[in-house]
Design a protein around this motif. Sequence first.
Motif, PDB file in Angstrom:
ATOM      1  N   ARG A  76       0.804  -1.220   0.000  1.00 33.04           N
ATOM      2  CA  ARG A  76       0.000   0.000   0.000  1.00 33.04           C
ATOM      3  C   ARG A  76       0.837   1.271   0.000  1.00 33.04           C
ATOM      4  N   GLY A  77       2.148   1.101   0.179  1.00 30.33           N
ATOM      5  CA  GLY A  77       3.002   2.290   0.158  1.00 30.33           C
ATOM      6  C   GLY A  77       4.457   1.909   0.291  1.00 30.33           C
ATOM      7  N   ARG A  78       5.281   2.952   0.377  1.00 34.70           N
ATOM      8  CA  ARG A  78       6.716   2.750   0.566  1.00 34.70           C
ATOM      9  C   ARG A  78       7.024   2.796   2.047  1.00 34.70           C
ATOM     10  N   MET A  79       7.783   1.821   2.532  1.00 35.66           N
ATOM     11  CA  MET A  79       8.275   1.877   3.910  1.00 35.66           C
ATOM     12  C   MET A  79       9.758   2.190   3.821  1.00 35.66           C
ATOM     13  N   MET A  80      10.107   3.404   4.290  1.00 41.32           N
ATOM     14  CA  MET A  80      11.511   3.812   4.219  1.00 41.32           C
ATOM     15  C   MET A  80      12.245   3.463   5.503  1.00 41.32           C
ATOM     16  N   HIS A  81      13.431   2.915   5.329  1.00 43.13           N
ATOM     17  CA  HIS A  81      14.269   2.537   6.468  1.00 43.13           C
ATOM     18  C   HIS A  81      15.482   3.455   6.488  1.00 43.13           C
ATOM     19  N   ASP A  82      15.660   4.210   7.564  1.00 42.76           N
ATOM     20  CA  ASP A  82      16.848   5.077   7.595  1.00 42.76           C
ATOM     21  C   ASP A  82      18.022   4.347   8.221  1.00 42.76           C
ATOM     22  N   GLU A  83      19.151   5.035   8.348  1.00 40.53           N
ATOM     23  CA  GLU A  83      20.370   4.345   8.767  1.00 40.53           C
ATOM     24  C   GLU A  83      20.368   3.922  10.228  1.00 40.53           C
ATOM     25  N   GLU A  84      19.453   4.502  11.008  1.00 36.50           N
ATOM     26  CA  GLU A  84      19.321   4.040  12.393  1.00 36.50           C
ATOM     27  C   GLU A  84      18.229   2.986  12.525  1.00 36.50           C
ATOM     28  N   GLY A  85      17.589   2.639  11.390  1.00 36.95           N
ATOM     29  CA  GLY A  85      16.535   1.648  11.455  1.00 36.95           C
ATOM     30  C   GLY A  85      15.163   2.252  11.715  1.00 36.95           C
ATOM     31  N   PHE A  86      15.055   3.591  11.737  1.00 34.94           N
ATOM     32  CA  PHE A  86      13.745   4.227  11.901  1.00 34.94           C
ATOM     33  C   PHE A  86      12.935   4.101  10.615  1.00 34.94           C
ATOM     34  N   LEU A  87      11.626   3.999  10.771  1.00 40.02           N
ATOM     35  CA  LEU A  87      10.754   3.755   9.619  1.00 40.02           C
ATOM     36  C   LEU A  87       9.837   4.940   9.335  1.00 40.02           C
ATOM     37  N   THR A  88       9.559   5.175   8.068  1.00 40.59           N
ATOM     38  CA  THR A  88       8.564   6.163   7.654  1.00 40.59           C
ATOM     39  C   THR A  88       7.725   5.511   6.567  1.00 40.59           C
ATOM     40  N   PHE A  89       6.434   5.667   6.624  1.00 37.57           N
ATOM     41  CA  PHE A  89       5.556   5.055   5.628  1.00 37.57           C
ATOM     42  C   PHE A  89       4.925   6.132   4.758  1.00 37.57           C
ATOM     43  N   GLN A  90       5.011   5.970   3.447  1.00 38.68           N
ATOM     44  CA  GLN A  90       4.355   6.882   2.498  1.00 38.68           C
ATOM     45  C   GLN A  90       3.351   6.089   1.676  1.00 38.68           C
ATOM     46  N   PRO A  91       2.050   6.329   1.879  1.00 37.40           N
ATOM     47  CA  PRO A  91       1.080   5.575   1.069  1.00 37.40           C
ATOM     48  C   PRO A  91       1.249   5.911  -0.408  1.00 37.40           C
ATOM     49  N   TYR A  92       1.022   4.930  -1.289  1.00 35.07           N
ATOM     50  CA  TYR A  92       1.178   5.159  -2.729  1.00 35.07           C
ATOM     51  C   TYR A  92       0.058   6.009  -3.303  1.00 35.07           C
ATOM     52  N   GLY A  93      -1.154   5.752  -2.813  1.00 37.51           N
ATOM     53  CA  GLY A  93      -2.262   6.464  -3.430  1.00 37.51           C
ATOM     54  C   GLY A  93      -3.340   6.685  -2.405  1.00 37.51           C
ATOM     55  N   ARG A  94      -4.562   6.725  -2.853  1.00 34.90           N
ATOM     56  CA  ARG A  94      -5.675   6.947  -1.947  1.00 34.90           C
ATOM     57  C   ARG A  94      -6.101   5.620  -1.329  1.00 34.90           C
ATOM     58  N   GLU A  95      -6.961   5.725  -0.344  1.00 31.77           N
ATOM     59  CA  GLU A  95      -7.480   4.548   0.362  1.00 31.77           C
ATOM     60  C   GLU A  95      -7.677   3.352  -0.586  1.00 31.77           C
ATOM     61  N   GLY A  96      -7.050   2.251  -0.257  1.00 32.15           N
ATOM     62  CA  GLY A  96      -7.295   1.022  -1.019  1.00 32.15           C
ATOM     63  C   GLY A  96      -6.390   0.825  -2.212  1.00 32.15           C
ATOM     64  N   GLN A  97      -5.735   1.888  -2.668  1.00 31.78           N
ATOM     65  CA  GLN A  97      -4.859   1.715  -3.825  1.00 31.78           C
ATOM     66  C   GLN A  97      -3.562   1.042  -3.395  1.00 31.78           C
ATOM     67  N   ALA A  98      -3.123   0.097  -4.216  1.00 31.13           N
ATOM     68  CA  ALA A  98      -1.897  -0.618  -3.881  1.00 31.13           C
ATOM     69  C   ALA A  98      -1.264  -1.167  -5.150  1.00 31.13           C
ATOM     70  N   ILE A  99       0.037  -1.414  -5.078  1.00 29.13           N
ATOM     71  CA  ILE A  99       0.670  -2.223  -6.112  1.00 29.13           C
ATOM     72  C   ILE A  99       0.875  -3.592  -5.514  1.00 29.13           C
ATOM     73  N   ASN A 100       1.075  -4.595  -6.355  1.00 26.34           N
ATOM     74  CA  ASN A 100       0.974  -5.960  -5.880  1.00 26.34           C
ATOM     75  C   ASN A 100       2.206  -6.783  -6.167  1.00 26.34           C
ATOM     76  N   SER A 101       2.815  -7.287  -5.114  1.00 28.76           N
ATOM     77  CA  SER A 101       3.982  -8.148  -5.278  1.00 28.76           C
ATOM     78  C   SER A 101       3.524  -9.514  -5.773  1.00 28.76           C
TER      79      SER A 101
END
Lengths: 445, 445
Positions: free
Chosen positions: B79-104
């Motif tokens: 449903r979005g990008r999960m970014m991992h920084d160098e200390e291991g902290f996470l930030t989530f950026q949704p790709y689109g609006r509610e329900g939108q996703a790309i599929n692995s």
Amino acid sequence: MKSVKNITIAGAGLVGSLMSIYLAKRGYKVTIFEGRKDIRAAGKAEGRSINLALSNRGWLPLKEVGLESTVEKMVIPMRGRMMHDEEGFLTFQPYGREGQAINSISRGGLNEVLMNAAEKEGVEIKFECKCVGINFDESILHYENAGTRYSQKSDLIIGADGAFSVIRRLMQRTDRFNYSQHYIEHGYKELSIPPSANGGFEIEKNALHIWPRGNFMLIALPNQDGSFTCTLFFPFEGSPSFESLKNDDQIRNFFQKTFPDAYNLMPSLLKDFHNNPTSSLITIKSYPWVKNRTLLIGDASHAIVPFYGQGMNSGFEDCRVLNDLLNDYEDDWSKVLPKFQEQRKPDADAISDLALKNFIEMRDLVGDEDFLLRKKIEAKIYEQFPQKWVPLYSMVTFKEDIRYSEAMKTGEKQKAIMDKVMAQTDIHKNWEKLDLKKLVDQLQS
Amino acid sequence: MKSVKNITIAGAGLVGSLMSIYLAKRGYKVTIFEGRKDIRAAGKAEGRSINLALSNRGWLPLKEVGLESTVEKMVIPMRGRMMHDEEGFLTFQPYGREGQAINSISRGGLNEVLMNAAEKEGVEIKFECKCVGINFDESILHYENAGTRYSQKSDLIIGADGAFSVIRRLMQRTDRFNYSQHYIEHGYKELSIPPSANGGFEIEKNALHIWPRGNFMLIALPNQDGSFTCTLFFPFEGSPSFESLKNDDQIRNFFQKTFPDAYNLMPSLLKDFHNNPTSSLITIKSYPWVKNRTLLIGDASHAIVPFYGQGMNSGFEDCRVLNDLLNDYEDDWSKVLPKFQEQRKPDADAISDLALKNFIEMRDLVGDEDFLLRKKIEAKIYEQFPQKWVPLYSMVTFKEDIRYSEAMKTGEKQKAIMDKVMAQTDIHKNWEKLDLKKLVDQLQS
């Protein structure tokens, strides 16, 4: 890299032959494999471009290998462009300063001179030996002669086998090889103006003739027998185009109307038009040019369109630059090969782009009033400040000490300055009052 | 063009198989020649990219051929990008609006589904039949099976044989074929995060994980067994690079320092690093795609870098567009073939350029404050004006009715507007006061 003694060259064309002379003079044992027959035995060169324009970047290497005086006898200097308009009126634009000229020369004739000189230096040229494969790890060239396959192992392989290089095609399949081939929308066809009845030249001998017609053009270069080789650069499709001229009447009418003075001098127009092929015009870029101990030079690595007259000249310059690097690094090929491609690639890219742009200048702008004034102003600056403002065409054609990439960069700066000058109101009236010193200072800054 | 009944396809990969289903459903007799073994028999797909991101442009054709429900069971929505920084902290950026996703989705698994469906429609897939030549005039494909050469004549040939297409290579030798292949400075290597001890996911399941590190990045996509396939996109040369990591200590230290949280989840890091190849990343452009009755589709005509997740999706869209044109022109291939390449080429070029640019966004900008604010403002505009301002990523990924070329053009306009917004002083303080309506109006104008 273990020391290099035996060198294999693919292609006995202009560049391959010249390179072999440089290398033989340095003491290498050089063998050239050429797919075609010996053009000297056949009495006439194969291939379609009959004459070429030799300029300073081509002369310097010919001097270095001692062929200047031989080649000088074969050329016809062209001191400028002779423009033919649709009514047959002529305008002459000198190419450079007093005495500067580009030189019409027969491709086949020059190739013969180079092959003779190569053999005199001990180079072995093996004809009808077509390259069919390569082992890049072991520097083995596989070739076919009369249906049988042979192999040649050497210490170094140089691919000088032209725009449709087999060596490059094999390199292209290896990983991380960048490559592009791009065709323009125009093709070309060679036509002919024969000598006059008394064996003289029907039109000005010492000029490159252009019939600029907007989207297309006809050009003519003189030959020593009094004839001119003409080339029609023309769209493949559209109106008018090779496709739109469907029968003899249409061809005749088109030429009569579009190139009236040339038409009257072309008795074999229809025969030439039908018999000579319509050829395409390609730009090829590639990189890297080195794979282990195999190197591409000339058209094999960077084929360009002919509109700057620099195809052969840039190929000859490749040979000179490589020889200079062998001097600088005392024949340490492990240093020379990477250095050569790094140094030469931006120059090859520059002349490639310049050649594409010059088509527009030749076919369209040479008749344009703004363009002519721009040239006139630049010529005047050049006259007053010959060290500080050399026009782009002169840098490319007559200044072999300026790299193509440098010329292009300076040319872009000049263009920006001249764009502003030409945007001035009433520039056609006031151009003689321009402060040229100020323009020159802008270029230096 | 005489009527087409028998169609030969080269390549039973994702695009060739899907195309064959469309064509079989239209009543054509389709035969696919595939150089490799049947991956279904082998039990495991060959090839290096283990999972892919399926998005709207890929879904629509799968729906059209009736495979939606089968494939739905195979995917893991991200449903979005999960970014991992160098200390291991996470930030989530949704790709689109509610329900939108790309599929692995597993490349091999999806390929199997498509081949099974193709055979069910009557398509014959001939494995271990390697294309070795083509007669473009007669539409004859020459292929080799177990060392013997055969020929297949048909009414139409489709080259869906991937980035290193043999059909395209043969086409490349014909006159006036434009072609480029360009490698980027980065390569990639696949690594792995196994499932947790209880068979679950070690990191967020429904996200595409990114460890953006400026000039390079690590990403991870989830698999249904709880594992993640990780890909390191990394320079070939320089520091750090594949070249600079010379031994186990260096590899371990680099990962531990650069991707600490990932490192702790990669017990087989060293084994994977040594056993998995370092692969290169290529962009291929070509034109025309049609030669007589032979057509290129998918990677064979336009291979792109993977950074927009659109390689497979654009190939599937090729199939849909071709099928739409067959509907529009009632299977008149003489109209469909030229129309297809004319219409589709600008879209292929657009996604090619977008994919190259997105590498910079993914590896570098996703951690940048200005970039994040820009995304935030755009998301807010999108929320308030969902019909009038769709962010570029959403157009490409979720709006299958917007052509790639159109998305790119709109994206450029959006960027120009947002560049001005971001240049405002104190924008980080004042962004919530922006007049969004005004920005939307600028885009429409």
